[in-house]
Write a protein that holds these residues in place. Structure first.
Motif, mmCIF file in Angstrom:
data_model
loop_
_atom_site.group_PDB
_atom_site.id
_atom_site.type_symbol
_atom_site.label_atom_id
_atom_site.label_comp_id
_atom_site.label_asym_id
_atom_site.label_seq_id
_atom_site.Cartn_x
_atom_site.Cartn_y
_atom_site.Cartn_z
ATOM 1 N N HIS A 45 0.849 -1.194 0.000
ATOM 2 C CA HIS A 45 0.000 0.000 0.000
ATOM 3 C C HIS A 45 0.881 1.240 0.000
ATOM 4 O O HIS A 45 1.873 1.298 0.723
ATOM 5 N N ASP A 46 0.523 2.238 -0.836
ATOM 6 C CA ASP A 46 1.234 3.509 -0.835
ATOM 7 C C ASP A 46 2.719 3.252 -1.147
ATOM 8 O O ASP A 46 3.044 2.600 -2.121
ATOM 9 N N TRP A 47 3.638 3.731 -0.301
ATOM 10 C CA TRP A 47 5.060 3.486 -0.546
ATOM 11 C C TRP A 47 5.378 1.989 -0.542
ATOM 12 O O TRP A 47 6.307 1.544 -1.218
ATOM 13 N N GLY A 48 4.613 1.211 0.214
ATOM 14 C CA GLY A 48 4.809 -0.233 0.170
ATOM 15 C C GLY A 48 4.546 -0.784 -1.213
ATOM 16 O O GLY A 48 5.223 -1.710 -1.670
ATOM 17 N N ALA A 49 3.555 -0.196 -1.918
ATOM 18 C CA ALA A 49 3.296 -0.597 -3.309
ATOM 19 C C ALA A 49 4.473 -0.241 -4.198
ATOM 20 O O ALA A 49 4.868 -1.029 -5.070
ATOM 21 N N ALA A 50 5.061 0.944 -3.980
ATOM 22 C CA ALA A 50 6.230 1.336 -4.770
ATOM 23 C C ALA A 50 7.373 0.345 -4.580
ATOM 24 O O ALA A 50 8.075 -0.010 -5.531
ATOM 25 N N VAL A 51 7.554 -0.101 -3.340
ATOM 26 C CA VAL A 51 8.612 -1.078 -3.067
ATOM 27 C C VAL A 51 8.298 -2.408 -3.745
ATOM 28 O O VAL A 51 9.183 -3.057 -4.315
ATOM 29 N N VAL A 52 7.040 -2.819 -3.711
ATOM 30 C CA VAL A 52 6.664 -4.085 -4.357
ATOM 31 C C VAL A 52 6.843 -4.000 -5.874
ATOM 32 O O VAL A 52 7.325 -4.955 -6.500
ATOM 33 N N TRP A 53 6.478 -2.857 -6.478
ATOM 34 C CA TRP A 53 6.742 -2.706 -7.916
ATOM 35 C C TRP A 53 8.238 -2.837 -8.192
ATOM 36 O O TRP A 53 8.659 -3.546 -9.112
ATOM 37 N N GLY A 54 9.050 -2.129 -7.392
ATOM 38 C CA GLY A 54 10.498 -2.173 -7.591
ATOM 39 C C GLY A 54 11.086 -3.550 -7.348
ATOM 40 O O GLY A 54 11.961 -4.011 -8.091
ATOM 41 N N LEU A 55 10.624 -4.219 -6.293
ATOM 42 C CA LEU A 55 11.065 -5.582 -6.000
ATOM 43 C C LEU A 55 10.776 -6.499 -7.187
ATOM 44 O O LEU A 55 11.624 -7.316 -7.586
ATOM 45 N N GLN A 88 4.096 -10.679 -13.675
ATOM 46 C CA GLN A 88 3.359 -11.487 -12.712
ATOM 47 C C GLN A 88 1.864 -11.143 -12.725
ATOM 48 O O GLN A 88 1.484 -10.011 -13.059
ATOM 49 N N PRO A 89 1.011 -12.083 -12.375
ATOM 50 C CA PRO A 89 -0.408 -11.753 -12.172
ATOM 51 C C PRO A 89 -0.507 -10.634 -11.131
ATOM 52 O O PRO A 89 0.171 -10.683 -10.099
ATOM 53 N N THR A 90 -1.328 -9.635 -11.405
ATOM 54 C CA THR A 90 -1.364 -8.458 -10.552
ATOM 55 C C THR A 90 -2.799 -7.997 -10.323
ATOM 56 O O THR A 90 -3.606 -7.945 -11.254
ATOM 57 N N LEU A 91 -3.084 -7.647 -9.068
ATOM 58 C CA LEU A 91 -4.344 -7.015 -8.695
ATOM 59 C C LEU A 91 -4.041 -5.596 -8.241
ATOM 60 O O LEU A 91 -3.201 -5.393 -7.354
ATOM 61 N N MET A 92 -4.690 -4.612 -8.853
ATOM 62 C CA MET A 92 -4.532 -3.214 -8.472
ATOM 63 C C MET A 92 -5.837 -2.733 -7.846
ATOM 64 O O MET A 92 -6.894 -2.817 -8.484
ATOM 65 N N ILE A 93 -5.758 -2.253 -6.591
ATOM 66 C CA ILE A 93 -6.942 -1.765 -5.887
ATOM 67 C C ILE A 93 -6.827 -0.253 -5.712
ATOM 68 O O ILE A 93 -5.893 0.235 -5.083
ATOM 69 N N TYR A 94 -7.780 0.460 -6.298
ATOM 70 C CA TYR A 94 -7.832 1.915 -6.187
ATOM 71 C C TYR A 94 -8.928 2.336 -5.200
ATOM 72 O O TYR A 94 -9.945 1.638 -5.066
ATOM 73 N N GLY A 95 -8.731 3.484 -4.570
ATOM 74 C CA GLY A 95 -9.795 4.138 -3.828
ATOM 75 C C GLY A 95 -10.374 5.235 -4.697
ATOM 76 O O GLY A 95 -9.640 6.087 -5.215
ATOM 77 N N THR A 142 -6.570 10.835 -3.712
ATOM 78 C CA THR A 142 -6.022 11.921 -4.521
ATOM 79 C C THR A 142 -4.867 11.468 -5.407
ATOM 80 O O THR A 142 -4.441 12.215 -6.289
ATOM 81 N N ILE A 143 -4.354 10.273 -5.184
ATOM 82 C CA ILE A 143 -3.311 9.738 -6.069
ATOM 83 C C ILE A 143 -3.940 9.365 -7.403
ATOM 84 O O ILE A 143 -4.937 8.646 -7.457
ATOM 85 N N GLN A 144 -3.370 9.862 -8.474
ATOM 86 C CA GLN A 144 -3.938 9.646 -9.797
ATOM 87 C C GLN A 144 -3.768 8.204 -10.256
ATOM 88 O O GLN A 144 -2.753 7.564 -9.987
ATOM 89 N N ARG A 145 -4.763 7.711 -10.955
ATOM 90 C CA ARG A 145 -4.666 6.392 -11.558
ATOM 91 C C ARG A 145 -3.743 6.455 -12.776
ATOM 92 O O ARG A 145 -3.548 7.520 -13.358
ATOM 93 N N SER A 146 -3.216 5.304 -13.137
ATOM 94 C CA SER A 146 -2.338 5.238 -14.305
ATOM 95 C C SER A 146 -3.156 4.882 -15.544
ATOM 96 O O SER A 146 -3.723 3.786 -15.617
ATOM 97 N N PRO A 147 -3.215 5.779 -16.541
ATOM 98 C CA PRO A 147 -3.967 5.458 -17.768
ATOM 99 C C PRO A 147 -3.294 4.386 -18.617
ATOM 100 O O PRO A 147 -3.931 3.808 -19.498
ATOM 101 N N ARG A 148 -2.010 4.139 -18.353
ATOM 102 C CA ARG A 148 -1.259 3.165 -19.162
ATOM 103 C C ARG A 148 -0.839 1.942 -18.338
ATOM 104 O O ARG A 148 0.094 1.239 -18.699
ATOM 105 N N LEU A 153 -1.207 3.093 -5.012
ATOM 106 C CA LEU A 153 -0.154 3.625 -5.882
ATOM 107 C C LEU A 153 0.061 2.716 -7.091
ATOM 108 O O LEU A 153 0.566 1.609 -6.942
ATOM 109 N N PRO A 154 -0.303 3.179 -8.290
ATOM 110 C CA PRO A 154 -0.096 2.346 -9.469
ATOM 111 C C PRO A 154 1.371 2.328 -9.880
ATOM 112 O O PRO A 154 2.197 3.051 -9.324
ATOM 113 N N TYR A 155 1.661 1.500 -10.848
ATOM 114 C CA TYR A 155 3.000 1.438 -11.424
ATOM 115 C C TYR A 155 3.415 2.828 -11.894
ATOM 116 O O TYR A 155 2.657 3.537 -12.560
ATOM 117 N N LEU A 156 4.635 3.240 -11.533
ATOM 118 C CA LEU A 156 5.144 4.563 -11.895
ATOM 119 C C LEU A 156 6.097 4.428 -13.074
ATOM 120 O O LEU A 156 7.159 3.814 -12.958
#
Length: 316
Positions: A115-125, A260-267, A271-277, A141-144
């Motif tokens: 979640h949040d920065w944890g998501a950023a770490v998981v994307w990077g991992l 990898q199979p991925t589930l993305m959960i948005y609120g 205020t964090i923008q979704r990723s259109p791509r 936090l979607p893929y950056l």
């Protein structure tokens, strides 16, 4: 050490007792449940300014569903190590901690939830160590995308020097001291529902005498976060922000596609923008949206649990 209730530091709900695990040159404070389900690991990664306790609603449910749930306080948080060197918080170190955590438990790979920065770490991992991640569940936090310029440089051009990501980098120590001086007030004002958080919002929240919106958690739950940050301070977590441009360079030669199979959960109110791509970089992604703000798993715990368990069950 699953199953025992935590009563210290205001932790009044049933939450596992922590253990300390040596990894990657540091020690992590780790909470776990469902060890009897060894072989089905799920690692939950918190954001900023959070704590392993932010997953308190997910831990017992995942354990009851047959998963070995591993929840670290990542470096800089709780009673985990807090190295002094800013560069000790880059994506190579943060992902290395999680790889070493898998090694500690004897796992070749695991499902990672962030979640949040944890998501950023998981994307990077997942980009740096794809063989250690069998599935990804990320919240908020979607893929950056990497882009042509380092992230802080780009943010400064578009959002200005007052944007808090930029402020944390360009004025080191200023925000840290403010948050440390107003820990309870800052966290009380931050953990609210339906309150916009843009620009310098975190610093404004630390100074605000009264909160807006509805609280995300009870006073006793909030006390856990307050006690943790009164002990640790905020610098370790803010140092994650201070490595964004370093991370941009570290990821220069990495395959940018998450396979990898991925589930993305948005609120829907986040205020964090979704990723259109998102699907271009994460072709196996499934998207779920919940009626909540940024603190997804704490605002909508039942719906979050249902979404994660349904997706995990489909994968099985």
């Amino acid at each position: 050490m699953a199953g025992s209730g935590r009563q210290d530091a205001g932790m009044t709900t049933d939450f596992p007792e922590p253990i300390r695990v040596p990894v990657n040159g540091v020690e992590l404070e780790v909470f776990e449940a469902g060890r009897e389900h060894a072989g089905r690991p799920v690692v939950l990664c918190h954001g900023w300014p959070e704590h392993a306790y932010s997953w308190r609603h997910q831990v017992p449910v995942l354990a009851a569903a047959g998963y070995h749930v591993i929840v670290p306080n990542q470096r800089g948080y709780g009673n985990s190590s807090r190295p002094a060197d800013v560069t000790a918080y880059d994506i190579a170190h943060l992902s290395g901690d999680l790889v070493a955590l898998l090694d500690h438990y004897g796992y070749e790979d695991a499902t990672f939830v962030g979640h949040d920065w944890g998501a950023a770490v998981v994307w990077g991992l997942t980009l740096l160590h794809p063989e250690r991640v069998n599935a990804v569940v990320n919240l908020s936090l979607p893929y950056l995308e990497r882009g042509e310029k380092p992230w802080i440089e780009s943010m400064e051009e578009v959002l200005g020097g007052d944007f808090y990501f930029v402020h944390f980098n360009r004025q080191p120590g200023v925000a840290d001291a403010l948050f440390d001086a107003h820990t309870s007030q800052f966290l009380r004002n931050l953990y609210r529902k339906n309150t916009p958080q843009l620009g310098m919002a975190p610093i404004d929240l630390a100074r605000a005498a009264a909160p807006l919106g509805e609280p995300v958690m009870s006073d006793s739950e909030l006390a856990v976060f307050v006690a943790a940050f009164e002990a640790s301070g905020f610098t370790g977590g803010i140092n994650w922000y201070r490595n964004l441009d370093r991370n941009w360079h570290l990821l220069a030669d990495v395959d940018p596609i998450i396979r990898q199979p991925t589930l993305m959960i948005y609120g829907d109110r986040d205020t964090i923008q979704r990723s259109p791509r998102l699907a271009e970089f994460v072709p196996g992604v499934e998207v779920v949206s919940l009626d909540c703000g940024h603190w997804i798993q704490q605002e909508r715990p039942q719906e979050t649990n249902q979404a994660i368990l349904k997706w995990l069950d489909q994968r099985r």
